[in-house]
Design a protein around this motif. Structure first.
Motif, mmCIF file in Angstrom:
data_model
loop_
_atom_site.group_PDB
_atom_site.id
_atom_site.type_symbol
_atom_site.label_atom_id
_atom_site.label_comp_id
_atom_site.label_asym_id
_atom_site.label_seq_id
_atom_site.Cartn_x
_atom_site.Cartn_y
_atom_site.Cartn_z
ATOM 1 N N VAL A 74 41.361 -7.758 78.475
ATOM 2 C CA VAL A 74 42.650 -7.752 78.967
ATOM 3 C C VAL A 74 42.977 -8.463 77.657
ATOM 4 C CG1 VAL A 74 44.302 -7.188 80.771
ATOM 5 C CG2 VAL A 74 42.049 -7.029 81.188
ATOM 6 N N HIS A 80 40.148 -5.803 70.845
ATOM 7 C CA HIS A 80 39.682 -5.490 71.709
ATOM 8 C C HIS A 80 38.812 -4.183 71.118
ATOM 9 C CE1 HIS A 80 43.355 -3.502 74.344
ATOM 10 N NE2 HIS A 80 42.985 -4.851 74.033
ATOM 11 N N GLN A 83 36.078 -6.577 70.465
ATOM 12 C CA GLN A 83 34.991 -7.719 71.243
ATOM 13 C C GLN A 83 34.849 -6.596 71.970
ATOM 14 O OE1 GLN A 83 38.821 -9.651 72.820
ATOM 15 N NE2 GLN A 83 38.754 -11.236 72.174
HETATM 16 N N1 LIG Z 1 47.260 0.110 80.794
HETATM 17 C C1 LIG Z 1 49.266 -0.423 80.948
HETATM 18 O O1 LIG Z 1 49.768 0.210 81.609
HETATM 19 C C2 LIG Z 1 49.308 -1.940 80.391
HETATM 20 C C3 LIG Z 1 49.993 -2.484 80.007
HETATM 21 C C4 LIG Z 1 50.324 -3.555 79.704
HETATM 22 C C5 LIG Z 1 49.522 -3.845 78.774
HETATM 23 N N2 LIG Z 1 48.242 -3.199 78.959
HETATM 24 C C6 LIG Z 1 47.267 -3.632 78.310
HETATM 25 O O2 LIG Z 1 46.295 -5.380 78.680
HETATM 26 C C7 LIG Z 1 45.979 -6.051 77.110
HETATM 27 C C8 LIG Z 1 47.241 -7.439 76.949
HETATM 28 O O3 LIG Z 1 48.366 -6.708 77.826
HETATM 29 P P1 LIG Z 1 48.937 -8.907 78.243
HETATM 30 O O4 LIG Z 1 50.973 -7.995 78.516
HETATM 31 O O5 LIG Z 1 48.583 -8.399 79.393
HETATM 32 O O6 LIG Z 1 49.204 -9.590 76.817
HETATM 33 P P2 LIG Z 1 49.327 -10.881 76.736
HETATM 34 O O7 LIG Z 1 49.761 -11.679 75.724
HETATM 35 O O8 LIG Z 1 50.405 -11.302 78.163
HETATM 36 O O9 LIG Z 1 47.998 -11.214 77.603
HETATM 37 C C9 LIG Z 1 46.841 -11.981 76.478
HETATM 38 C C10 LIG Z 1 45.929 -12.558 77.088
HETATM 39 O O10 LIG Z 1 44.841 -12.805 75.959
HETATM 40 C C11 LIG Z 1 44.780 -14.250 76.103
HETATM 41 N N3 LIG Z 1 43.642 -13.671 75.040
HETATM 42 C C12 LIG Z 1 44.169 -14.411 73.378
HETATM 43 N N4 LIG Z 1 43.294 -14.416 72.574
HETATM 44 C C13 LIG Z 1 41.343 -14.803 73.129
HETATM 45 C C14 LIG Z 1 40.647 -14.439 72.706
HETATM 46 N N5 LIG Z 1 40.802 -14.268 71.368
HETATM 47 N N6 LIG Z 1 40.107 -14.626 73.615
HETATM 48 C C15 LIG Z 1 40.105 -14.637 75.037
HETATM 49 N N7 LIG Z 1 41.196 -14.721 75.979
HETATM 50 C C16 LIG Z 1 42.380 -14.621 73.909
HETATM 51 C C17 LIG Z 1 46.091 -15.076 75.972
HETATM 52 O O11 LIG Z 1 45.702 -16.233 76.004
HETATM 53 C C18 LIG Z 1 46.498 -14.611 77.198
HETATM 54 O O12 LIG Z 1 45.494 -14.377 77.721
HETATM 55 C C19 LIG Z 1 47.167 -5.149 75.809
HETATM 56 O O13 LIG Z 1 46.371 -4.516 74.793
HETATM 57 C C20 LIG Z 1 48.261 -4.486 76.436
HETATM 58 O O14 LIG Z 1 48.230 -3.247 75.538
HETATM 59 C C21 LIG Z 1 48.108 -2.104 79.114
#
Ligand SMILES: NC(=O)c1ccc[n+]([C@@H]2O[C@H](COP(=O)([O-])OP(=O)(O)OC[C@H]3O[C@@H](n4cnc5c(N)ncnc54)[C@H](O)[C@@H]3O)[C@@H](O)[C@H]2O)c1
Length: 339
Positions: A74, A80, A83
């Motif tokens: 996530v 993505h 990873q």
């Molecule tokens: N399905 C949906 O409706 C929906 C909604 C929102 C977000 N998303 C997807 O979810 C994903 C995350 O979104 P979000 O809003 O939670 O983002 P966010 O920025 O709030 O969170 C990202 C997280 O990843 C961590 N991170 C960054 N680099 C990293 C690494 N190298 N290794 C491990 N962790 C790392 C950050 O510390 C943070 O905790 C995105 O791809 C987004 O498209 C999907």
């Protein structure tokens, strides 16, 4: 493999924390044994709130943890693809939030990479497939309930955020169609029986967030998509709804029509007073799809442990990106794009 799936979760941001809570507390046969985030406070939260025993700042270090069977990603979209490949190379099953990638060659590379790893499996989660109402619609269509479906209208429309906070993330989101319509594209393909896309045309406007103009993005967009079998889809995406998160879909067939989520009301409360009769609206995607976020974790865990197929393939995720990129290109050039 043990009949418990031992999971490591990478990403503990806005959505990752919800996943962590689901996996730690309520997904049968799942155990959240490790988390990974470069931010120490996020790791601390998982240790304190969820008693997760192992936390890592580095993703490759988590992948080296031999006591993990699978990883959930996530993380930011830009991470993505790589990873997923790293997880497969490390011998882990992998679930990844949408989208697979914003770039088509990268999507194709991951699909090919996964083909080289037949034992460990990867799935990109498009949450609406696991929403009870969308599943009921799909089952009704498959039972012939609306005859032959030939048209889908689907929209993803977010509540207006007066702070404009999302604008900061817009440059890395791929734009409105890749960030939001990718869900509707995936749904339309699924509900229409996965026809191949033939041509798209898209338009858009900046209705309320002028800073988007400088980065070539929009806050409201609409598109049409033709499929080779003659079926059609219309998409609308918005970041500026005054009333709430309003995601809904119509499916029209030769013998009927289905609508999912037409009234985006928060609950079953109806308020009648001197102003009329009204309901409160769903504020965000999470209230609307919280059960589905749980259900797709259950689906992944069951499929891996029981050796059953995923409902969604990596090819589906790549195709959703391909069509969304074509929408963006069409909107930017003002021309239809053949696929
Ligand atoms: N399905 C949906 O409706 C929906 C909604 C929102 C977000 N998303 C997807 O979810 C994903 C995350 O979104 P979000 O809003 O939670 O983002 P966010 O920025 O709030 O969170 C990202 C997280 O990843 C961590 N991170 C960054 N680099 C990293 C690494 N190298 N290794 C491990 N962790 C790392 C950050 O510390 C943070 O905790 C995105 O791809 C987004 O498209 C999907």
């Amino acid at each position: 493999m043990s009949k418990i799936l031992r999971i490591g979760l990478a990403g503990l941001g806005r959505l990752g924390r919800r996943y962590a809570e689901n996996l730690a507390r309520s997904v049968p046969r799942a155990r959240l044994d490790a988390v990974c985030s470069p931010i120490e406070e996020e790791q601390q939260w998982a240790r304190d709130a969820l008693a997760v025993s192992r936390s890592y700042a580095d993703y490759t270090a988590m992948l080296a943890d031999a006591e993990l069977d699978a990883v959930f990603l996530v993380t930011p979209t830009s991470l993505h693809a790589e990873q997923i490949e790293q997880a497969l190379d490390a011998g882990k099953h992998v679930f990844c939030e949408k989208p697979l990638s914003l770039d088509l060659p990268t999507c194709r590379r991951v699909v090919e990479h996964a083909r080289q790893h037949p034992v460990h499996r990867a799935m990109v989660g498009f949450v609406r497939h696991f929403d009870a109402s969308y599943r009921e619609a799909k089952a009704h269509i498959e039972a012939g309930g609306i005859g032959k479906p030939f048209m889908v209208y689907s929209q993803t429309a977010d509540l207006l955020d007066p702070s404009g906070a999302f604008v900061k993330f817009a440059p890395s989101s791929g734009g409105l169609f890749l960030d939001c319509s990718v869900h509707d594209i995936d749904l339309a393909r699924w509900l229409l029986g996965r026809p191949a896309a033939k041509r798209v045309y898209a338009i858009g406007t900046v209705a309320m967030y002028p800073p988007l103009e400088a980065i070539g993005d929009i806050d409201n967009g609409a598109a049409v998509c033709e499929f080779v079998d003659g079926s059609m889809a219309m998409f609308y995406a918005s970041r500026t709804q005054a009333h709430g998160h309003d995601t809904h879909t119509d499916i029209i067939g030769t013998a009927g029509k289905l609508s999912v989520g037409r009234n985006p009301r928060l609950d079953r409360l109806e308020i009648a007073d001197a102003y009329g009769v009204r309901s409160l609206s769903t504020p965000s995607f999470f209230e609307r799809f919280s059960e589905a976020f749980h259900a797709h974790c259950v689906h992944f865990v069951d499929a891996v442990l029981d050796g059953t197929p995923f409902d969604l393939t990596l090819e589906d995720a790549a195709e959703a990106t391909r069509i969304a990129i074509a929408l963006r290109e069409s909107r930017q050039t003002g021309q239809p794009v053949a696929l």
